[in-house]
Design a protein around this motif. Structure first.
Motif, PDB file in Angstrom:
ATOM      1  N   ASP A  54      46.428  -1.659  17.414  1.00  0.00           N
ATOM      2  CA  ASP A  54      46.088  -1.888  16.004  1.00  0.00           C
ATOM      3  C   ASP A  54      46.087  -3.368  15.656  1.00  0.00           C
ATOM      4  O   ASP A  54      45.224  -3.839  14.917  1.00  0.00           O
ATOM      5  CB  ASP A  54      47.059  -1.146  15.092  1.00  0.00           C
ATOM      6  N   GLY A  58      42.408  -3.818  15.474  1.00  0.00           N
ATOM      7  CA  GLY A  58      42.337  -3.356  14.099  1.00  0.00           C
ATOM      8  C   GLY A  58      42.316  -1.834  14.072  1.00  0.00           C
ATOM      9  O   GLY A  58      41.624  -1.202  14.872  1.00  0.00           O
ATOM     10  N   LYS A  59      43.091  -1.270  13.184  1.00  0.00           N
ATOM     11  CA  LYS A  59      43.183   0.193  13.095  1.00  0.00           C
ATOM     12  C   LYS A  59      41.838   0.802  12.726  1.00  0.00           C
ATOM     13  O   LYS A  59      41.462   1.866  13.217  1.00  0.00           O
ATOM     14  CB  LYS A  59      44.249   0.582  12.074  1.00  0.00           C
ATOM     15  N   ASP A  60      41.083   0.124  11.864  1.00  0.00           N
ATOM     16  CA  ASP A  60      39.792   0.655  11.419  1.00  0.00           C
ATOM     17  C   ASP A  60      38.792   0.776  12.562  1.00  0.00           C
ATOM     18  O   ASP A  60      37.965   1.685  12.571  1.00  0.00           O
ATOM     19  CB  ASP A  60      39.198  -0.216  10.316  1.00  0.00           C
ATOM     20  N   ALA A  61      38.858  -0.107  13.540  1.00  0.00           N
ATOM     21  CA  ALA A  61      37.925  -0.048  14.673  1.00  0.00           C
ATOM     22  C   ALA A  61      38.158   1.213  15.495  1.00  0.00           C
ATOM     23  O   ALA A  61      37.205   1.892  15.896  1.00  0.00           O
ATOM     24  CB  ALA A  61      38.081  -1.284  15.540  1.00  0.00           C
ATOM     25  N   LEU A  63      39.724   3.978  14.417  1.00  0.00           N
ATOM     26  CA  LEU A  63      39.427   5.143  13.573  1.00  0.00           C
ATOM     27  C   LEU A  63      37.922   5.344  13.410  1.00  0.00           C
ATOM     28  O   LEU A  63      37.454   6.478  13.308  1.00  0.00           O
ATOM     29  CB  LEU A  63      40.102   4.999  12.214  1.00  0.00           C
ATOM     30  N   ALA A  64      37.165   4.258  13.399  1.00  0.00           N
ATOM     31  CA  ALA A  64      35.702   4.383  13.330  1.00  0.00           C
ATOM     32  C   ALA A  64      35.165   5.032  14.597  1.00  0.00           C
ATOM     33  O   ALA A  64      34.269   5.888  14.534  1.00  0.00           O
ATOM     34  CB  ALA A  64      35.065   3.013  13.121  1.00  0.00           C
ATOM     35  N   THR A  67      35.985   8.683  14.356  1.00  0.00           N
ATOM     36  CA  THR A  67      35.107   9.347  13.392  1.00  0.00           C
ATOM     37  C   THR A  67      33.742   9.621  14.006  1.00  0.00           C
ATOM     38  O   THR A  67      33.191  10.714  13.855  1.00  0.00           O
ATOM     39  CB  THR A  67      34.964   8.484  12.124  1.00  0.00           C
ATOM     40  N   ASP A  96      33.690   8.839   5.551  1.00  0.00           N
ATOM     41  CA  ASP A  96      34.876   7.997   5.471  1.00  0.00           C
ATOM     42  C   ASP A  96      35.544   8.005   6.833  1.00  0.00           C
ATOM     43  O   ASP A  96      35.227   8.833   7.682  1.00  0.00           O
ATOM     44  CB  ASP A  96      35.848   8.522   4.410  1.00  0.00           C
ATOM     45  N   LEU A  97      36.478   7.111   7.039  1.00  0.00           N
ATOM     46  CA  LEU A  97      37.227   7.104   8.294  1.00  0.00           C
ATOM     47  C   LEU A  97      38.208   8.267   8.302  1.00  0.00           C
ATOM     48  O   LEU A  97      38.786   8.616   7.274  1.00  0.00           O
ATOM     49  CB  LEU A  97      37.981   5.791   8.459  1.00  0.00           C
ATOM     50  N   ALA A  99      41.738  10.267   9.266  1.00  0.00           N
ATOM     51  CA  ALA A  99      43.131   9.843   9.160  1.00  0.00           C
ATOM     52  C   ALA A  99      44.024  10.816   9.903  1.00  0.00           C
ATOM     53  O   ALA A  99      43.687  11.996  10.046  1.00  0.00           O
ATOM     54  CB  ALA A  99      43.545   9.756   7.694  1.00  0.00           C
ATOM     55  N   TYR A 104      39.341  16.505   8.021  1.00  0.00           N
ATOM     56  CA  TYR A 104      38.249  15.556   7.819  1.00  0.00           C
ATOM     57  C   TYR A 104      37.044  16.309   7.274  1.00  0.00           C
ATOM     58  O   TYR A 104      36.607  17.299   7.860  1.00  0.00           O
ATOM     59  CB  TYR A 104      37.895  14.852   9.137  1.00  0.00           C
TER      60      TYR A 104
END
Length: 124
Positions: A54, A58-61, A63-64, A67, A96-97, A99, A104
């Motif tokens: 993370d 990055g956590k978003d990368a 999670l993307a 997804t 959305d991403l 979680a 989802y």
């Protein structure tokens, strides 16, 4: 997987809900893939923990990526369950991403073949 659908003007709009257990498994798989794909200083290949991944990526990368995997792996199942043959690829909305520990939900719209209507059965 839970799917609700609505057909209007040769367009089918489906709302797909993926259970939390499947989401968690996909996120775990995405973290394992990131740990194997990248080299993190101080850790053997594939052995980096989530906080290190993370902070580096990055956590978003991650999670993307999870997804994308969720949506891509379930697209065939959605088409099979709805029993449709779309004219073109689905138009994904409300993306959305995902979680940890939560279901989802996303919406996809498919364009269907128009239905043929006969004006009469009389001979030409």
């Amino acid at each position: 997987m839970n799917i609700t659908s609505d057909v209007k003007d040769a367009k089918l709009t489906a709302t797909v809900t993926i259970p939390a257990a499947d989401v968690d498994a996909t996120i775990k798989k995405a973290y394992k893939a990131a740990a194997k794909q990248y080299r993190f200083p101080g850790f053997r290949a594939g052995k980096a923990p989530r906080p290190v991944i993370d902070s580096a990526l990055g956590k978003d990368a991650v999670l993307a990526q999870a997804t994308n995997e969720l949506i891509g792996s379930n697209e065939g199942n959605v088409l099979d369950e709805l029993d449709i043959v779309p004219v073109k690829e689905g138009d994904y909305q409300q993306i959305d991403l995902c979680a940890d520990g939560a279901d989802y939900t996303y919406t996809v719209e498919f364009t269907l073949r128009p239905t043929a209507e006969l004006s009469s059965y009389d001979a030409v």
